[in-house]
Design a protein around this motif. Structure first.
Motif, PDB file in Angstrom:
ATOM      1  N   LEU A 138       0.824  -1.209   0.000  1.00  0.00           N
ATOM      2  CA  LEU A 138       0.000   0.000   0.000  1.00  0.00           C
ATOM      3  C   LEU A 138       0.857   1.257   0.000  1.00  0.00           C
ATOM      4  CD1 LEU A 138      -2.912   1.126   0.249  1.00  0.00           C
ATOM      5  CD2 LEU A 138      -2.674   0.915   2.726  1.00  0.00           C
ATOM      6  N   SER A 139       0.535   2.197  -0.881  1.00  0.00           N
ATOM      7  CA  SER A 139       1.241   3.479  -0.945  1.00  0.00           C
ATOM      8  C   SER A 139       0.276   4.536  -1.455  1.00  0.00           C
ATOM      9  CB  SER A 139       2.452   3.378  -1.885  1.00  0.00           C
ATOM     10  OG  SER A 139       2.011   3.246  -3.230  1.00  0.00           O
ATOM     11  N   ALA A 140       0.732   5.780  -1.502  1.00  0.00           N
ATOM     12  CA  ALA A 140      -0.121   6.864  -1.997  1.00  0.00           C
ATOM     13  C   ALA A 140      -0.524   6.633  -3.449  1.00  0.00           C
ATOM     14  CB  ALA A 140       0.600   8.202  -1.852  1.00  0.00           C
ATOM     15  N   LYS A 141       0.319   5.926  -4.219  1.00  0.00           N
ATOM     16  CA  LYS A 141       0.031   5.710  -5.642  1.00  0.00           C
ATOM     17  C   LYS A 141      -1.174   4.804  -5.870  1.00  0.00           C
ATOM     18  CE  LYS A 141       4.780   6.372  -7.303  1.00  0.00           C
ATOM     19  NZ  LYS A 141       5.928   5.723  -7.989  1.00  0.00           N
ATOM     20  N   ASN A 142      -1.360   3.810  -4.988  1.00  0.00           N
ATOM     21  CA  ASN A 142      -2.450   2.859  -5.225  1.00  0.00           C
ATOM     22  C   ASN A 142      -3.530   2.873  -4.150  1.00  0.00           C
ATOM     23  OD1 ASN A 142      -1.261   1.558  -3.046  1.00  0.00           O
ATOM     24  ND2 ASN A 142      -0.416  -0.136  -4.230  1.00  0.00           N
ATOM     25  N   ALA A 143      -3.433   3.781  -3.179  1.00  0.00           N
ATOM     26  CA  ALA A 143      -4.356   3.764  -2.038  1.00  0.00           C
ATOM     27  C   ALA A 143      -5.806   4.000  -2.451  1.00  0.00           C
ATOM     28  CB  ALA A 143      -3.929   4.808  -1.006  1.00  0.00           C
ATOM     29  N   CYS A 144      -6.039   4.895  -3.409  1.00  0.00           N
ATOM     30  CA  CYS A 144      -7.424   5.209  -3.810  1.00  0.00           C
ATOM     31  C   CYS A 144      -8.073   4.029  -4.515  1.00  0.00           C
ATOM     32  CB  CYS A 144      -7.444   6.449  -4.701  1.00  0.00           C
ATOM     33  SG  CYS A 144      -6.906   7.949  -3.854  1.00  0.00           S
TER      34      CYS A 144
ATOM     35  N   SER B 237     -11.277   1.601  -3.099  1.00  0.00           N
ATOM     36  CA  SER B 237     -12.453   1.201  -3.868  1.00  0.00           C
ATOM     37  C   SER B 237     -12.642  -0.312  -3.828  1.00  0.00           C
ATOM     38  CB  SER B 237     -12.302   1.689  -5.318  1.00  0.00           C
ATOM     39  OG  SER B 237     -13.388   1.278  -6.104  1.00  0.00           O
ATOM     40  N   GLN B 238     -11.551  -1.063  -4.021  1.00  0.00           N
ATOM     41  CA  GLN B 238     -11.625  -2.523  -4.044  1.00  0.00           C
ATOM     42  C   GLN B 238     -11.907  -3.092  -2.658  1.00  0.00           C
ATOM     43  OE1 GLN B 238     -11.564  -4.360  -6.791  1.00  0.00           O
ATOM     44  NE2 GLN B 238     -11.295  -2.545  -8.057  1.00  0.00           N
ATOM     45  N   SER B 239     -11.331  -2.494  -1.616  1.00  0.00           N
ATOM     46  CA  SER B 239     -11.528  -3.013  -0.262  1.00  0.00           C
ATOM     47  C   SER B 239     -12.985  -2.883   0.172  1.00  0.00           C
ATOM     48  CB  SER B 239     -10.612  -2.290   0.733  1.00  0.00           C
ATOM     49  OG  SER B 239     -10.989  -0.924   0.873  1.00  0.00           O
TER      50      SER B 239
ATOM     51  N   LEU C 240      -4.109  12.100  -4.315  1.00  0.00           N
ATOM     52  CA  LEU C 240      -5.028  12.771  -5.239  1.00  0.00           C
ATOM     53  C   LEU C 240      -4.384  13.022  -6.604  1.00  0.00           C
ATOM     54  CD1 LEU C 240      -6.608  15.375  -2.785  1.00  0.00           C
ATOM     55  CD2 LEU C 240      -7.734  13.372  -3.749  1.00  0.00           C
ATOM     56  N   ARG C 241      -3.069  13.159  -6.624  1.00  0.00           N
ATOM     57  CA  ARG C 241      -2.365  13.413  -7.886  1.00  0.00           C
ATOM     58  C   ARG C 241      -1.909  12.120  -8.571  1.00  0.00           C
ATOM     59  NH1 ARG C 241       0.757  18.589  -5.292  1.00  0.00           N
ATOM     60  NH2 ARG C 241      -0.505  20.222  -6.268  1.00  0.00           N
ATOM     61  N   SER C 242      -2.177  10.982  -7.957  1.00  0.00           N
ATOM     62  CA  SER C 242      -1.753   9.709  -8.538  1.00  0.00           C
ATOM     63  C   SER C 242      -2.649   9.328  -9.716  1.00  0.00           C
ATOM     64  CB  SER C 242      -1.795   8.599  -7.482  1.00  0.00           C
ATOM     65  OG  SER C 242      -3.134   8.315  -7.112  1.00  0.00           O
ATOM     66  N   GLU C 243      -2.101   8.533 -10.634  1.00  0.00           N
ATOM     67  CA  GLU C 243      -2.887   8.061 -11.780  1.00  0.00           C
ATOM     68  C   GLU C 243      -4.056   7.198 -11.318  1.00  0.00           C
ATOM     69  OE1 GLU C 243      -0.548   6.131 -14.741  1.00  0.00           O
ATOM     70  OE2 GLU C 243       0.864   7.803 -14.956  1.00  0.00           O
ATOM     71  N   GLY C 244      -3.850   6.441 -10.243  1.00  0.00           N
ATOM     72  CA  GLY C 244      -4.894   5.560  -9.746  1.00  0.00           C
ATOM     73  C   GLY C 244      -6.137   6.287  -9.288  1.00  0.00           C
ATOM     74  N   PHE C 245      -5.997   7.543  -8.868  1.00  0.00           N
ATOM     75  CA  PHE C 245      -7.165   8.303  -8.414  1.00  0.00           C
ATOM     76  C   PHE C 245      -8.202   8.424  -9.523  1.00  0.00           C
ATOM     77  CE2 PHE C 245      -9.499  12.299  -7.873  1.00  0.00           C
ATOM     78  CZ  PHE C 245     -10.051  12.102  -6.621  1.00  0.00           C
ATOM     79  N   CYS C 246      -7.749   8.562 -10.748  1.00  0.00           N
ATOM     80  CA  CYS C 246      -8.668   8.730 -11.878  1.00  0.00           C
ATOM     81  C   CYS C 246      -9.407   7.447 -12.226  1.00  0.00           C
ATOM     82  CB  CYS C 246      -7.915   9.243 -13.107  1.00  0.00           C
ATOM     83  SG  CYS C 246      -7.222  10.895 -12.879  1.00  0.00           S
ATOM     84  N   ASP C 247      -8.987   6.308 -11.656  1.00  0.00           N
ATOM     85  CA  ASP C 247      -9.609   5.017 -11.975  1.00  0.00           C
ATOM     86  C   ASP C 247     -10.696   4.617 -10.990  1.00  0.00           C
ATOM     87  OD1 ASP C 247      -7.885   4.748 -14.134  1.00  0.00           O
ATOM     88  OD2 ASP C 247      -6.345   3.745 -12.939  1.00  0.00           O
ATOM     89  N   ILE C 248     -10.931   5.404  -9.948  1.00  0.00           N
ATOM     90  CA  ILE C 248     -11.909   5.009  -8.928  1.00  0.00           C
ATOM     91  C   ILE C 248     -13.322   5.247  -9.428  1.00  0.00           C
ATOM     92  CG2 ILE C 248     -10.295   5.422  -7.029  1.00  0.00           C
ATOM     93  CD1 ILE C 248     -11.683   8.074  -6.504  1.00  0.00           C
ATOM     94  N   ASP C 249     -14.291   4.612  -8.772  1.00  0.00           N
ATOM     95  CA  ASP C 249     -15.700   4.793  -9.129  1.00  0.00           C
ATOM     96  C   ASP C 249     -16.249   6.049  -8.458  1.00  0.00           C
ATOM     97  OD1 ASP C 249     -17.251   3.771  -6.469  1.00  0.00           O
ATOM     98  OD2 ASP C 249     -15.419   2.629  -6.799  1.00  0.00           O
ATOM     99  N   ALA C 250     -17.434   6.452  -8.893  1.00  0.00           N
ATOM    100  CA  ALA C 250     -18.020   7.709  -8.412  1.00  0.00           C
ATOM    101  C   ALA C 250     -18.298   7.674  -6.907  1.00  0.00           C
ATOM    102  CB  ALA C 250     -19.312   8.004  -9.180  1.00  0.00           C
TER     103      ALA C 250
END
Length: 410
Positions: free
Chosen positions: A108-114, A118-120, A144-154
Motif C-alpha cells: 500500500l502506498s499513496a500511488k495505489n491507495a485510492c 475502492s476494491q476493499s 489525489l495526484r496519482s494516476e490511480g485516483f482517476c480510476d476510482i468509481d463515483a
C-alpha cells in the motif's frame, strides 16, 4: 496433480470471451479445499458437468487459487493479487483471501491507495479499508495526484471528497476532481468538454470546499476553470469579499486535516559557550517504529545567542537510499523551543525497519542541543527506537545532539 490432465474429471473454461484458458481439475481435491466447489460437485443441486465456464475470473488468478488448494502454496504478484482476492472470495478460500489482503497492505502506498480503497469496500475488507484511509489522509496530495485516483468509481470519489481529515489544500482536491472527471468522460465515451466534466461530477462538485481556498487560488484556478456556473462564481467572490455573504451550496468550513504528533527524544536541552557549532557537517540519527506512520518533518533547535536564521538541508533515508530531502530556511527566536521544518510531502515509514534522519545546518550562531537522550520513546500508540547513525559527523547521537523531534502522522 495441479493443472494436470491425469485423472481430471472436470474442466474449467476460465476468462472472458476471447481470453479463455481451459484448466483441468479434480472434483475431490477441489471440494476438500472449497465449500463452493463441494456444493457445486457433491451438493443437493450438483450438476454433472464436464466443462464449467467461469467468465468473471482471470486465468492467472484462477490458477493461483488452484495452486493454493492443491499445493498449499501462495504465489501472489502485484498485477494479479486483486483478481486472486476476487477468486478467493468467490470460492470461499479464506486463508488465501487473508494472504491477498496482507500482500495489499504491505504494498500500500499513496500511488495505489485510492484504487485499493475502492476494491476493499467492494470485497468488504474493513481492515484494508482503514489502512487505505490512513495513507490517503496523511499523503492526501500525493494520493489525489496519482494516476490511480482517476480510476476510482463515483462512490469512492464522493467518500474521498467528503473526508474531513484529508490533509490537502482544497485547490489540489479541485484539480484532482477535474482529472477524475476527464477520465470518467472517456469511460462513458463522452467528449471531455467542460459541460461533460460538470455532468459526470454531478453533485460531487459540491463536496469540494471551494470557499476555503485562498482567494488567489480561487481567482486563478477554480473561477477560470469553466466548471462553475457564472452565478456560482459570482456568489463565491461575494462570499470572499462582501460583509453580507450569500448562501452557498458549497461547504465553507475548512477540513480539519490531521493533527501532527511529535516524538521528542531528549529529556533536557542545554547550551555552552562553544557548542553547538555547524560547519556544513551532518547531524544524523537512526530510528524505527512498531507501526506504519508518516514522517512530515523534524523539530530542530535554534540559536542560543538570540534570534537568528538557519539554512537546513533535511533528509530521510532507508538503507542508504534517499526517500525525501528538502532545503529550507527557518527563523529561531533565541528560546530553547524546537522549530518545525517540513518535507514537501509526508513520507511513509514501515514498521520494524531502521530509517536515517539527517540534517545539515548552516548558521553562524551557536545553538541549543539535546541531552539525556532515550533509546526508546512511547508516543501515543507508536513506539520509537533510536540508534546512532554512521552518517553523523557533527556529534549527534542517541544520548545528545540535534534532531530532537520527529514530526509525524499516525
Amino acid at each position: 496433480m495441479f493443472n494436470n490432465e491425469m485423472m481430471a474429471d472436470v474442466h474449467f473454461v476460465v476468462g472472458p470471451p476471447g481470453g479463455t484458458q481451459r484448466v483441468p481439475g479434480h472434483k475431490y481435491v477441489l471440494a476438500v479445499g472449497s465449500s463452493v466447489f463441494h456444493a457445486m460437485f457433491y451438493g443437493e443441486l450438483a450438476e454433472d458437468q464436464e466443462e464449467i465456464r467461469i467468465p468473471d475470473v482471470e486465468p492467472p488468478s484462477f490458477l493461483a487459487m488452484l495452486k493454493y488448494i492443491y499445493c498449499d502454496e501462495i504465489d501472489l504478484c502485484a498485477d494479479t493479487v486483486l483478481a486472486t482476492l476476487y477468486a478467493a472470495k468467490k470460492y470461499i478460500v479464506p486463508h488465501l483471501a487473508r494472504a491477498c489482503v496482507n500482500f495489499l497492505e504491505t504494498s500500500l502506498s499513496a500511488k495505489n491507495a485510492c484504487v485499493l480503497l475502492s476494491q476493499s469496500c467492494l470485497f468488504e475488507e474493513p481492515d484494508l479499508t482503514q489502512r487505505c484511509w490512513e495513507v490517503i489522509d496523511a499523503q492526501a496530495e500525493l494520493a489525489l495526484r496519482s494516476e490511480g485516483f482517476c480510476d476510482i468509481d463515483a462512490q469512492t470519489l464522493e467518500s474521498i471528497l467528503l473526508r474531513e481529515t484529508l490533509n490537502a489544500k482544497e485547490m489540489v482536491v479541485f484539480e484532482a476532481a477535474l482529472s477524475w472527471a476527464e477520465a470518467e468522460c472517456q469511460r462513458r465515451e463522452l467528449p471531455p468538454t467542460i459541460d461533460n466534466k460538470r455532468l459526470v461530477l454531478d453533485k460531487a462538485i459540491y463536496l469540494i470546499r471551494i470557499p476555503t481556498m485562498a482567494l488567489e487560488d480561487f481567482a486563478n484556478g477554480a473561477a477560470q476553470s469553466g466548471v462553475l456556473t457564472l452565478n456560482e462564481t459570482n456568489d463565491i467572490f461575494l462570499w470572499y469579499t462582501a460583509s453580507n455573504k450569500p448562501e452557498l451550496q458549497f461547504c465553507s468550513k475548512p477540513r480539519k486535516g490531521l493533527a501532527p504528533q511529535r516524538c521528542h527524544r531528549f529529556q533536557s536541552c542545554a547550551y555552552r559557550s562553544n557548542q553547538w557549532r555547524y560547519r556544513g557537517r551532518c547531524d544524523s540519527i537512526q530510528f524505527a517504529v512498531d507501526k506504519r506512520i508518516f514522517i512530515a518533518g523534524f523539530g530542530l533547535y535554534g540559536s542560543s545567542c538570540g534570534s537568528a536564521e538557519y539554512s537546513a538541508k533535511i533528509e530521510l533515508k532507508r538503507q542508504g537510499v534517499a526517500m525525501a530531502q528538502r532545503l529550507i530556511k527557518y527563523f529561531s527566536d533565541g528560546s530553547s523551543s524546537t522549530f518545525p521544518v517540513w518535507f514537501d510531502y509526508p513520507v511513509q515509514i514501515e514498521p520494524d525497519t531502521f530509517y536515517t534522519a539527517s540534517v545539515v545546518l548552516d548558521g553562524n550562531e551557536l545553538s541549543y542541543f539535546g541531552q539525556e537522550g532515550m533509546t526508546e520513546v512511547q508516543c501515543g500508540k507508536v513506539t520509537f527506537q533510536f540508534q546512532c547513525s554512521s552518517d553523523s559527523t557533527n556529534g549527534t547521537g542517541v544520548q545528545g545532539g540535534q534532531i530532537p523531534e520527529l514530526i509525524f502522522y499516525a
